[in-house]
Design a protein around this motif. Structure first.
Motif, PDB file in Angstrom:
ATOM      1  N   LEU A  58       0.808  -1.214   0.000  1.00  0.00           N
ATOM      2  CA  LEU A  58       0.000   0.000   0.000  1.00  0.00           C
ATOM      3  C   LEU A  58       0.845   1.270   0.000  1.00  0.00           C
ATOM      4  N   SER A  89      -5.409   0.726  -5.167  1.00  0.00           N
ATOM      5  CA  SER A  89      -5.433  -0.393  -4.226  1.00  0.00           C
ATOM      6  C   SER A  89      -6.459  -0.170  -3.130  1.00  0.00           C
ATOM      7  N   ASN A  90      -6.699   1.085  -2.756  1.00  0.00           N
ATOM      8  CA  ASN A  90      -7.714   1.369  -1.740  1.00  0.00           C
ATOM      9  C   ASN A  90      -9.126   1.115  -2.269  1.00  0.00           C
ATOM     10  N   ASN A  93      -9.438  -2.415  -2.001  1.00  0.00           N
ATOM     11  CA  ASN A  93      -9.625  -2.769  -0.589  1.00  0.00           C
ATOM     12  C   ASN A  93     -11.091  -2.851  -0.221  1.00  0.00           C
ATOM     13  N   GLY A 152      -5.358  -4.788  -4.588  1.00  0.00           N
ATOM     14  CA  GLY A 152      -6.042  -4.200  -3.437  1.00  0.00           C
ATOM     15  C   GLY A 152      -7.203  -5.048  -2.946  1.00  0.00           C
ATOM     16  N   LYS A 485     -11.772   3.096   4.042  1.00  0.00           N
ATOM     17  CA  LYS A 485     -11.058   3.231   2.773  1.00  0.00           C
ATOM     18  C   LYS A 485     -11.688   4.285   1.864  1.00  0.00           C
TER      19      LYS A 485
END
Length: 555
Positions: A58, A89-90, A93, A152, A485
């Motif tokens: 991250l 990637s978030n 997530n 993610g 997130k």
């Protein structure tokens, strides 16, 4: 596995059920070197490496973005595109946290654990496989965006699964410390990212700085990202082999139509007409309203002598709907919904400031005048060194203060004081931004990092892992993390745009971070209970007993 059965079944050596208090005393006496039990150490090695990987993946983007700026954009990386790649990637997530949290509650930890790591590995490989034949920098960034999003999803799935597994396999009086230990691997992941970048750049020093072969920056960022595959492959097999936890299976049984708690919620309590007693859980003696235990404190409640094999028989297709509805049934009560709002809102407010700072730390270091140099190589090296100093002075030590004090101070107070001190640091930075020296600004950022981790960054992870019962823990933790997130995504997408001098400027962005931290302290105070010494499964079972007793007495 021996470590799982020995450390976490609530029975004595002869297989007889024991009280929670006696179980805790026996377990705490088995610490290795007075620190961790054998089961704790095994658990730490399996789940801790996952958070090391999570953090490395991250936050390495913070050190890779300047390289992409030089390699593909000659230093002029479009702010919105940079924000989108940082946020990729978030975004993944959120998908992973919600989906794996839900699947983990519905089908079991064993069914899904390890699958999230496979997704993460595939995403990482595809990122570092970026074809140089792609013609434009924008298309290259789109490739990276897509597969960082996939990566993610795997990282996001690790949050609710590892949190639930650690919480359900930990001893009550050391649970917070072990959760903090597991989560502290984020600090080591960030630290390793800075050290790895310095080493990799040093290896390419001659060709890049002295010979001017800046095209070799392409190899630098691929190696930076590829290092994450080492701990990923090392952790994969143990995760896939991890057995189902007894505590989860016991708690899940209360979701099935055959169990009293489900019947109580749906007002279909099954009773024996002669004894007026609740029936249906195999291995659990019938209890009437007159025989429901009345312990002086929750930890005195006797263990439920459930047999794991019998409980797994309560998992036919007819029970699937009840399991899928468990989350909504549980949170239909305001006292539970209020806590969910608290854990989710605090995580959101934290991540606006935390990720706004960490995903853009290179930008902040450049803005305060630290990342300077005669060549691009010098700037990249100074940037890596600056990130390393902040990690060593603030980021990593903050986690260890949480580890050593979480069982003494409690989760709630650590979270509040962390929010408040971070708010103070951002207020100082925002109010005196034009007057503070580079050293003063650097110190404020380091202190803020310390109290993020000796504060809400650790506790927003710990509290949802403790405050919810096992049968809804995965999805509740995943939901809280996913809302958090959203804050990280907002910061990643808008930080570079808003901090520009033509919009509101960096100082005003720091005022936004100040406000988020103040609101986080207030939300913690009013919405979240203290979870120190609290067993959510005992509380959940006790609530069922009270509800069942009231229902039976009416009949």
């Amino acid at each position: 596995m021996h470590w799982e059965e020995e450390a976490y079944s609530r029975t004595d050596k002869d297989g007889n059920p024991v009280s929670f208090v006696e179980y805790e005393k026996q377990a705490l006496g088995k610490k290795l070197g007075g620190f961790m039990t054998g089961g704790d150490l095994m658990l730490y090695s399996i789940t801790g490496v996952g958070f090391f990987l999570d953090s490395y993946d991250l936050f390495i983007i913070n050190l890779m973005s300047p390289i992409w700026a030089y390699e593909y954009w000659n230093g002029h990386y479009p702010p919105l595109l940079r924000g989108a790649v940082n946020a990729a990637s978030n975004i993944g997530n959120i998908i992973g946290q919600l989906s794996f949290g839900f699947l983990g509650d519905a089908f079991g930890r064993k069914f899904v654990y390890g699958k999230e790591l496979i997704i993460c590995i595939i995403g990482t490989i595809l990122v570092i496989s970026l074809p140089n034949s792609i013609p434009t920098p924008t298309l290259k960034m789109i490739w990276i965006f897509c597969f960082r999003l996939l990566m993610g999803i795997g990282i996001g799935g690790d949050y609710p699964m590892s949190a639930s597994i650690v919480s359900e396999r930990s001893h009550l009086h050391t649970r917070g410390r072990l959760l903090a230990w597991i989560f502290s691997n984020q600090g080591w992941g960030t630290l390793t990212g800075s050290v790895a970048t310095i080493i990799i750049l040093s290896c390419f020093r001659k060709s890049i700085k002295e010979e001017g072969h800046y095209n070799e920056l392409d190899a630098v960022w691929r190696i930076q990202m590829g290092i994450a595959l080492v701990p990923a492959f090392a952790t994969l097999i143990p995760r896939l082999r991890m057995p189902e936890g007894r505590k989860y299976v016991e708690s899940r049984a209360l979701n099935t139509p055959a169990s009293p708690v489900s019947n109580v919620h749906h007002e279909r309590a099954s009773t024996d007409p002669e004894t007026n007693a609740i029936q249906n859980i195999p291995g659990l003696a019938s209890t009437s309203d007159s025989t429901i235990p009345k312990p002086q404190k929750l930890t005195d409640l006797p263990a439920i002598p459930l047999n794991i094999t019998d409980l797994e028989k309560l998992d036919p297709l007819t029970s699937r709907k009840a399991k899928l509805n468990a989350f909504f049934v549980y949170f239909s009560e305001w006292r539970h919904l209020k806590t969910l709002i608290g854990t989710a809102s605090c995580w959101f407010l934290l991540d606006v400031a935390f990720y706004g700072t960490n995903l853009n730390q290179s930008v902040l270091l450049a803005d305060i005048g630290y990342s300077t140099g005669k060549t691009h190589f010098d700037v990249l090296m100074r940037n890596a060194i600056g990130n390393l100093i902040i990690a060593v002075s603030g980021y990593v030590p903050g986690y260890f203060f949480t580890i050593f004090l979480v069982e003494k101070m409690g989760r709630k107070w650590i979270q509040i004081q962390g929010f408040l001190v971070c708010a103070l640091m951002f207020a100082i930075l925002a109010g005196g931004y034009t007057k503070l020296s580079t050293g003063g600004k650097f110190a404020c950022f380091a202190i803020a990092q310390f109290f993020f981790n000796f504060g809400p960054n650790a506790t927003t992870f710990i509290i949802p892992a403790e405050v919810y019962p096992s049968r809804v823990r995965g999805f509740a933790h995943g939901f809280s993390a996913a809302v958090g997130k959203l804050g990280a995504i907002l910061s990643a997408l808008l930080f570079n745009y808003l901090s520009g001098s033509t919009v509101i400027g960096l100082a005003n962005v720091l005022w936004i971070f100040f406000a988020c931290n103040m609101l986080g302290a207030l939300s913690t105070w009013f919405l979240i209970p203290e979870t120190k010494g609290r067993d959510a499964d005992v509380v959940d079972f006790r609530e069922w007993q009270e509800a069942a007793g009231e229902k039976v007495s009416k009949k």
